[in-house]
Design a protein around this motif. Structure first.
Motif, PDB file in Angstrom:
ATOM      1  N   PHE A 180       0.846  -1.207   0.000  1.00 32.65           N
ATOM      2  CA  PHE A 180       0.000   0.000   0.000  1.00 32.65           C
ATOM      3  C   PHE A 180       0.871   1.244   0.000  1.00 32.65           C
ATOM      4  O   PHE A 180       1.614   1.445   0.952  1.00 32.65           O
ATOM      5  N   THR A 210       1.584   4.746   1.023  1.00 33.82           N
ATOM      6  CA  THR A 210       1.024   5.673   2.015  1.00 33.82           C
ATOM      7  C   THR A 210       1.991   6.844   2.138  1.00 33.82           C
ATOM      8  O   THR A 210       3.133   6.751   1.685  1.00 33.82           O
ATOM      9  N   VAL A 253       3.657   0.354   2.550  1.00 35.70           N
ATOM     10  CA  VAL A 253       3.318  -0.626   3.589  1.00 35.70           C
ATOM     11  C   VAL A 253       3.296  -2.008   2.942  1.00 35.70           C
ATOM     12  O   VAL A 253       2.435  -2.302   2.117  1.00 35.70           O
ATOM     13  N   GLY A 267      -2.630  -7.777  12.608  1.00 34.97           N
ATOM     14  CA  GLY A 267      -1.661  -6.941  11.899  1.00 34.97           C
ATOM     15  C   GLY A 267      -0.656  -7.732  11.086  1.00 34.97           C
ATOM     16  O   GLY A 267       0.205  -7.157  10.431  1.00 34.97           O
ATOM     17  N   SER A 268      -0.771  -9.072  11.079  1.00 35.36           N
ATOM     18  CA  SER A 268       0.235  -9.840  10.356  1.00 35.36           C
ATOM     19  C   SER A 268      -0.084  -9.927   8.864  1.00 35.36           C
ATOM     20  O   SER A 268       0.708 -10.458   8.100  1.00 35.36           O
ATOM     21  N   GLY A 269      -1.224  -9.426   8.446  1.00 41.15           N
ATOM     22  CA  GLY A 269      -1.513  -9.364   7.012  1.00 41.15           C
ATOM     23  C   GLY A 269      -2.506 -10.409   6.544  1.00 41.15           C
ATOM     24  O   GLY A 269      -2.672 -10.619   5.342  1.00 41.15           O
ATOM     25  N   LYS A 270      -3.218 -11.028   7.469  1.00 44.38           N
ATOM     26  CA  LYS A 270      -4.155 -12.094   7.089  1.00 44.38           C
ATOM     27  C   LYS A 270      -5.325 -11.552   6.272  1.00 44.38           C
ATOM     28  O   LYS A 270      -5.685 -12.116   5.239  1.00 44.38           O
ATOM     29  N   VAL A 326      -5.470  -8.713   4.619  1.00 46.93           N
ATOM     30  CA  VAL A 326      -4.987  -8.199   3.338  1.00 46.93           C
ATOM     31  C   VAL A 326      -4.723  -9.360   2.390  1.00 46.93           C
ATOM     32  O   VAL A 326      -5.074  -9.300   1.206  1.00 46.93           O
ATOM     33  N   PRO A 334      -8.166  -1.640  -2.192  1.00 45.34           N
ATOM     34  CA  PRO A 334      -8.277  -0.251  -2.640  1.00 45.34           C
ATOM     35  C   PRO A 334      -7.613  -0.080  -4.005  1.00 45.34           C
ATOM     36  O   PRO A 334      -6.699  -0.828  -4.345  1.00 45.34           O
ATOM     37  N   LEU A 338       5.773  -2.221   9.045  1.00 47.63           N
ATOM     38  CA  LEU A 338       5.764  -2.798   7.688  1.00 47.63           C
ATOM     39  C   LEU A 338       6.340  -1.845   6.647  1.00 47.63           C
ATOM     40  O   LEU A 338       6.495  -2.209   5.484  1.00 47.63           O
TER      41      LEU A 338
HETATM   42  N1  LIG Z   1      -5.489   0.115   2.812  1.00 48.24           N
HETATM   43  C1  LIG Z   1      -4.386   0.030   3.577  1.00 48.24           C
HETATM   44  N2  LIG Z   1      -3.445   0.989   3.529  1.00 48.24           N
HETATM   45  C2  LIG Z   1      -2.333   0.916   4.291  1.00 48.24           C
HETATM   46  N3  LIG Z   1      -2.080  -0.078   5.153  1.00 48.24           N
HETATM   47  C3  LIG Z   1      -2.987  -1.064   5.257  1.00 48.24           C
HETATM   48  C4  LIG Z   1      -4.191  -1.066   4.485  1.00 48.24           C
HETATM   49  N4  LIG Z   1      -4.910  -2.170   4.803  1.00 48.24           N
HETATM   50  C5  LIG Z   1      -4.174  -2.824   5.742  1.00 48.24           C
HETATM   51  N5  LIG Z   1      -3.015  -2.176   6.016  1.00 48.24           N
HETATM   52  C6  LIG Z   1      -1.966  -2.604   6.944  1.00 48.24           C
HETATM   53  O1  LIG Z   1      -1.585  -3.903   6.623  1.00 48.24           O
HETATM   54  C7  LIG Z   1      -1.242  -4.615   7.797  1.00 48.24           C
HETATM   55  C8  LIG Z   1      -1.946  -5.936   7.829  1.00 48.24           C
HETATM   56  O2  LIG Z   1      -3.318  -5.716   8.090  1.00 48.24           O
HETATM   57  P1  LIG Z   1      -4.374  -6.900   8.169  1.00 48.24           P
HETATM   58  O3  LIG Z   1      -4.242  -7.768   6.985  1.00 48.24           O
HETATM   59  O4  LIG Z   1      -5.679  -6.280   8.419  1.00 48.24           O
HETATM   60  O5  LIG Z   1      -3.918  -7.700   9.461  1.00 48.24           O
HETATM   61  P2  LIG Z   1      -4.659  -8.917  10.149  1.00 48.24           P
HETATM   62  O6  LIG Z   1      -5.889  -9.230   9.368  1.00 48.24           O
HETATM   63  O7  LIG Z   1      -3.667 -10.014  10.137  1.00 48.24           O
HETATM   64  O8  LIG Z   1      -4.960  -8.459  11.522  1.00 48.24           O
HETATM   65  C9  LIG Z   1      -1.590  -3.719   8.973  1.00 48.24           C
HETATM   66  O9  LIG Z   1      -0.388  -3.149   9.448  1.00 48.24           O
HETATM   67  C10 LIG Z   1      -2.477  -2.668   8.362  1.00 48.24           C
HETATM   68  O10 LIG Z   1      -2.284  -1.452   9.015  1.00 48.24           O
END
Ligand SMILES: Nc1ncnc2c1ncn2[C@@H]1O[C@H](COP(=O)(O)OP(=O)(O)O)[C@@H](O)[C@H]1O
Ligand SMILES: [Mg+2]
Lengths: 369, 317
Positions: free
Chosen positions: A29, A31, A36, A59-62, A64, A74, A293
């Motif tokens: 992402f 930012t 990120v 926050g491990s990216g699951k 995403v 997005p 990240l």
């Molecule tokens: N649209 C985005 N823009 C920037 N960072 C993002 C976005 N979506 C998620 N993140 C970041 O990606 C990381 C993984 O998020 P996420 O997949 O939600 O974690 P989990 O589901 O494992 O708790 C987090 O640090 C989150 O802040």
């Protein structure tokens, strides 16, 4: 005769064909702070009718990763790698093609049923709209299907429910509705992103069992995302453990619980609530926080929090490699748990007084028991 | 739902009473003797003045005068014009259709433009369409309504000769000509609203589009128009409804200007003319009528919330 034999064997081979193949998937992402790297080179495969658990701290990216597979991201996201679903590459598809896959072939159940249902729309149309859109059936047929679906996910008085709004249902009932919506068009892959995290403990097991039953009855592939290893124990065929955007350990479920290799997985096991725990003993959560990240460390991403850490871990990132003799058990560690090197590393840290909390080696065994 | 609406009726009545009292006081607050404005200042005697005061009930104490005036007003009797002796209510009835038609046309047109425009600019926020809209809105907002009106008269009436510059044809006389005479006034009134409405809808819609249920709708594979209009629009309408309700007053205010410029026989013109002619009874009646309509329209808008949001409807706001 020979023809039918041929047919049968080809049917069987397609049965064992991979449903989903994810190759070196990267989701970045942009930012203002920098890029990120939420998912950073993930590969795995899922056979038809099998279940994969994806586990990791928040926050491990699951999430995403789940959304990257579907490409529900997005618009400005950078996505690299390949997602082959049923022989088609989802990463190359146009939006219009994806919309035919979404809801029809791949469906998703989200974490919070309080927010994932439209609050100003009745339950009925929320279920029937995708049936009508994808299957092109008429209103009455879609309604019949919706009633059958609600019945199959264990909702009493389905006909009355169709006319109700989400706020008139309990959390567990709402999650059953979102599951019914996900199942509506008979998808071949179901992605459930922490489907029970927002629910009462008492209904969590019911929802997980419901998912398991539906998955095997419908012979769907399922990805079950959770932060709780206890949730996937006994419910998935394989487990992938994620940390800071990467898979750090992956194995068949029994194998993983029997022979943990990655210290992070070991630490996750410590944080599962267990029946044998006295109600007073506090859950051990992993000390420290996952890395930033945007500025990822050079070596192993878990090094800063790892009780086994050595100089090498800070300097070089370990590759994801199989255990010798077990090609389906992969891990990413220089000093794996339960090996001579690992024990020595842990011992040296303990001697140097670097460890202020102990990991209980008995913990892993109890999960399966 | 019915009970919630009924529960708010006492409040509505109180508001209407307050409005009527303030309107009534208007007469006493305006400088100059109303009797003098009726009789004129030439050739009058003290006797004539006293007689007229008695006739109008101006010698009674204030509460008594208010009570009898209100009693009449409730029965639809707003008195008679001091100039023409026409009953105020008749004058209002005669002029109202013009104002209502233009107002409704403006409002409908504004919403017809706002809903797709606000939704789309939210859906593609910061895209080209969004930026163009922002710029055009900004330009439109900084042009006063009467300038816009004159500009339109010049373009459509003088230059292109498509529409009449001024005047009014009744709907019952000739619907087509009626529409032609209503078009420009409605456009002037409506365009001013579109810019405000679009901004409000866009910002609410952007917030709604972040919601989980929108991602869920997307994950169902629904087409974008369905996500926008079936899922996102309704929960994004609350601020717009409020602004529309409040802007009904702006429409009336706008009617004063627009009806004057386009020479339309509406309520706005009636009010302006009565003020110039110091026809105070007429002014009072028209103001009371406009203010009460405003209060009632806003009450209706509030009840619309309960239609929009089932959570309020089920008493769980
Ligand atoms: N649209 C985005 N823009 C920037 N960072 C993002 C976005 N979506 C998620 N993140 C970041 O990606 C990381 C993984 O998020 P996420 O997949 O939600 O974690 P989990 O589901 O494992 O708790 C987090 O640090 C989150 O802040
Ligand atoms: Mg998540």
């Amino acid at each position: 005769m020979s023809e039918s034999l041929l047919e049968r064997s080809s049917a069987r081979s397609s049965e064992h064909e991979q449903l989903l193949q994810v190759q070196d998937l990267k989701t970045y992402f942009p930012t203002p702070r920098g890029l990120v790297k939420a998912v950073d080179g993930v590969s795995f495969e899922l056979e038809r009718g099998k279940t994969l658990g994806i586990v990791g701290e928040s926050g491990s990216g699951k999430s995403v990763l789940s959304r990257s597979i579907m490409r529900l991201l997005p618009r400005k996201t950078e996505l690299h790698g390949q997602v082959m679903f049923d022989g088609r590459d989802l990463t190359n598809m146009k939006q219009a093609e994806l919309r035919d896959v979404w809801g029809a072939e791949i469906a998703m159940v989200f974490q919070d049923p309080m927010t994932s249902l439209n609050p100003v729309m009745r339950i009925g149309p929320q279920i029937t709209e995708s049936i009508r859109h994808h299957l092109g059936v008429n209103k009455a047929e879609a309604r019949e299907t919706a009633i059958a679906l609600l019945t199959s996910v264990g909702i009493p008085e389905p006909i009355r429910r169709l006319k109700e709004y989400p706020h008139q249902l309990s959390g567990g009932m709402r999650q059953r509705v979102t599951i019914a919506i996900a199942l509506a068009c008979g998808p071949r892959l179901l992605i459930a992103d922490e489907p029970t995290t927002a629910l009462d403990v008492t209904v969590q097991a019911q929802i997980l069992d419901l998912l398991k039953v539906q998955q095997s009855e419908r012979f769907m592939g399922m990805i079950l995302v959770t932060h709780d290893l206890g949730v996937v124990a006994g419910r998935t065929d394989d487990i992938a453990v994620m940390y800071a955007g990467k898979i750090v350990e992956q194995a068949p479920t029994d194998e993983l619980f029997a022979d943990v290799k990655m210290p992070y997985t070991e630490a996750l096991l410590q944080s599962i609530p267990r029946l044998s725990n006295h109600s007073h003993t506090r859950l051990q959560s992993i000390k420290g926080r996952p890395p930033d990240l945007v500025n990822l460390p050079k070596g192993c991403r878990f090094a800063a929090r790892c009780p086994y850490v050595q100089d090498k871990c800070l300097a070089e990132e370990p590759p994801l490699i199989p255990i010798t003799g077990k090609p389906d058990h992969l891990y990413r560690c220089w000093f794996p748990v339960g090996t001579a090197a690992g024990e020595a590393a842990l011992e040296s840290n303990r001697a140097a007084g670097k460890i202020d909390h102990e990991i209980d080696p008995a913990a892993a065994g109890e999960i399966i028991a | 739902m019915a009970r919630q609406i009924l529960g708010r009726i006492p409040q509505l009545i109180l508001t209407l009473l307050a409005v009527s009292f303030l309107t009534f006081m208007l007469l006493s607050l305006i400088p100059g003797d109303p009797v003098l404005s009726i009789l004129g200042t030439d050739n009058i005697t003290e006797e004539m003045i006293q007689q007229k005061r008695e006739e109008l009930g101006l010698n009674d104490p204030l509460p008594v005068r208010y009570a009898s005036w209100l009693g009449d007003a409730v029965r639809g009797d707003f008195g008679r014009s001091q100039r023409t002796q026409q009953p105020v209510m008749d004058a209002i009835k005669e002029r109202l259709p013009v104002t209502v038609e233009i107002g409704l046309l403006a409002l409908t047109g504004a919403l017809l433009i706002t809903i797709p425009l606000g939704s789309y600019t939210a859906f593609r926020a910061n895209g080209i369409a969004d930026r163009v809209t922002t710029t055009v809105s900004f330009a439109l907002r900084s042009v006063p309504g009467f300038v816009l009106a004159l500009l339109m008269i010049y373009i459509f009436a003088v230059w292109l000769r498509l529409l009449p510059a001024t005047g009014w044809t009744r709907l019952t006389v000739d619907p087509v000509r009626n529409l032609r005479s209503a078009l420009m006034p409605a456009l002037v009134l409506g365009l001013a609203e579109v810019t405000a409405y679009t901004r409000v809808l866009r910002s609410d819609m952007i917030a709604t589009l972040q919601q989980d249920f929108i991602i869920m709708a997307k994950a169902k594979g629904l087409p974008n128009w369905r996500i926008l209009f079936k899922h996102a629009l309704r929960p994004s309408m609350f601020s717009l409804m409020t602004v529309v309700g409040l802007n009904i007053a702006a429409l009336v205010g706008g009617a004063l200007i627009v009806e004057t410029i386009f020479a339309l026989p509406g309520i706005g013109r009636l009010l302006v003319d009565s003020i110039y002619q110091r026809d105070l009874v007429m002014v009072q009646g028209v103001v009371l009528f406009i203010a009460s309509s405003y209060v009632i329209v806003n009450f209706l808008v509030d009840t619309l919330y309960t239609v929009l949001d089932p959570r309020i409807r089920h008493g769980r706001a």
